[in-house]
Write an enzyme that holds these catalytic residues in place. Structure first.
Site, PDB file in Angstrom:
ATOM      1  N   ALA A  70      97.145   8.682  69.380  1.00  0.00           N
ATOM      2  CA  ALA A  70      96.969   9.964  70.006  1.00  0.00           C
ATOM      3  C   ALA A  70      98.191   9.898  70.982  1.00  0.00           C
ATOM      4  O   ALA A  70      98.780   9.104  71.324  1.00  0.00           O
ATOM      5  CB  ALA A  70      95.727   9.692  70.779  1.00  0.00           C
ATOM      6  N   ASP A  71      98.260  11.172  71.371  1.00  0.00           N
ATOM      7  CA  ASP A  71      99.456  11.574  72.291  1.00  0.00           C
ATOM      8  C   ASP A  71      98.798  12.668  73.170  1.00  0.00           C
ATOM      9  O   ASP A  71      98.170  13.619  72.619  1.00  0.00           O
ATOM     10  CB  ASP A  71     100.778  12.083  71.833  1.00  0.00           C
ATOM     11  CG  ASP A  71     101.739  11.973  73.190  1.00  0.00           C
ATOM     12  OD1 ASP A  71     101.929  11.075  73.576  1.00  0.00           O
ATOM     13  OD2 ASP A  71     102.293  13.160  73.298  1.00  0.00           O
ATOM     14  N   THR A  72      99.017  12.615  74.459  1.00  0.00           N
ATOM     15  CA  THR A  72      98.247  13.854  75.330  1.00  0.00           C
ATOM     16  C   THR A  72      99.445  14.248  76.173  1.00  0.00           C
ATOM     17  O   THR A  72     100.144  13.406  76.822  1.00  0.00           O
ATOM     18  CB  THR A  72      97.266  13.059  76.221  1.00  0.00           C
ATOM     19  OG1 THR A  72      96.215  12.806  75.285  1.00  0.00           O
ATOM     20  CG2 THR A  72      96.562  14.442  77.129  1.00  0.00           C
ATOM     21  N   SER A 106      95.969  17.437  73.471  1.00  0.00           N
ATOM     22  CA  SER A 106      95.844  15.967  72.924  1.00  0.00           C
ATOM     23  C   SER A 106      95.737  16.088  71.463  1.00  0.00           C
ATOM     24  O   SER A 106      94.865  16.610  70.832  1.00  0.00           O
ATOM     25  CB  SER A 106      94.618  15.619  73.489  1.00  0.00           C
ATOM     26  OG  SER A 106      94.516  14.263  73.372  1.00  0.00           O
ATOM     27  N   ALA A 107      96.597  15.219  70.898  1.00  0.00           N
ATOM     28  CA  ALA A 107      96.848  15.269  69.283  1.00  0.00           C
ATOM     29  C   ALA A 107      96.226  14.088  68.830  1.00  0.00           C
ATOM     30  O   ALA A 107      96.719  12.809  69.396  1.00  0.00           O
ATOM     31  CB  ALA A 107      98.210  15.250  68.923  1.00  0.00           C
TER      32      ALA A 107
END
Length: 191
Positions: A70-72, A106-107
């Site tokens: 994830a990335d935010t 958020s991905a």
């Protein structure tokens, strides 16, 4: 118990969120270049970084376990804010967020039998913050490694006037979207 997946993150918050929904996991953090590309939109940025994290972890592990990454990013006026470099940088960020609304992208990227991605976009409105509050918050140590210089699940919760979207997404792992991706890989949260 047998792990269901690998979490490609050292974030204790992401790990705790997975435990919250009963997902057994291993942790294998990866180090990739997270510098935004020139002209890259916040949406494209979080999707790319999450995808690169899951791909890097999958390549390093070489086993059959699915990999979740994830990335935010905190975004204000279309600008990705990143993590504060020092107290002055954090103060500039929090002053900019004070009394206004910003977005949190958020991905999530899941690699297993296929590759699936999802994105959560939340709107967060801060109340007005004083210089003294901002300084005391920095001194608490909490904002040092947090996108946008704050942690919604911690002391900064008192700064949040309203949120529209995913609380867990603002923390770093949108659980609604994550559960949908896990189901595509045959991992059910509630059987």
């Amino acid at each position: 118990m047998t792990p269901q997946l690998v979490l490609a993150s050292a974030s204790p918050r992401r790990s705790e969120l997975l435990r919250q929904i009963g997902i057994r996991h291993l942790i294998h953090a990866v180090d990739i270049d997270e510098t935004p590309w020139p002209g890259e939109s916040p949406l494209a940025y979080v999707e790319r970084v999450a995808s690169e994290k899951s791909a890097a972890c999958r390549a390093l592990r070489g086993d059959a376990l699915p990999v979740l990454a994830a990335d935010t990013s905190v975004v204000c006026d279309g600008e990705i804010m990143g993590k504060p470099e020092n107290g002055r940088h954090a103060a500039r960020m929090l002053t900019r967020l004070s009394g206004r609304e910003h977005q949190v992208y958020s991905a999530v990227s899941l690699r297993g039998d296929g590759h699936w991605q999802a994105v959560s976009v939340s709107r967060v409105k801060f109340r007005c913050l004083s210089e003294a509050e901002i300084g005391a918050y920095w001194d608490s140590g909490e904002p040092r490694d947090k996108a946008g210089g704050y942690a919604i699940q911690g002391l900064a919760s008192i700064f949040i006037e309203s949120i529209t979207g995913s609380f867990s997404g603002v923390m770093g792992l949108p659980l609604f979207e994550t559960a949908q991706l896990l189901a595509k890989q045959g991992i059910r949260v509630i059987a």
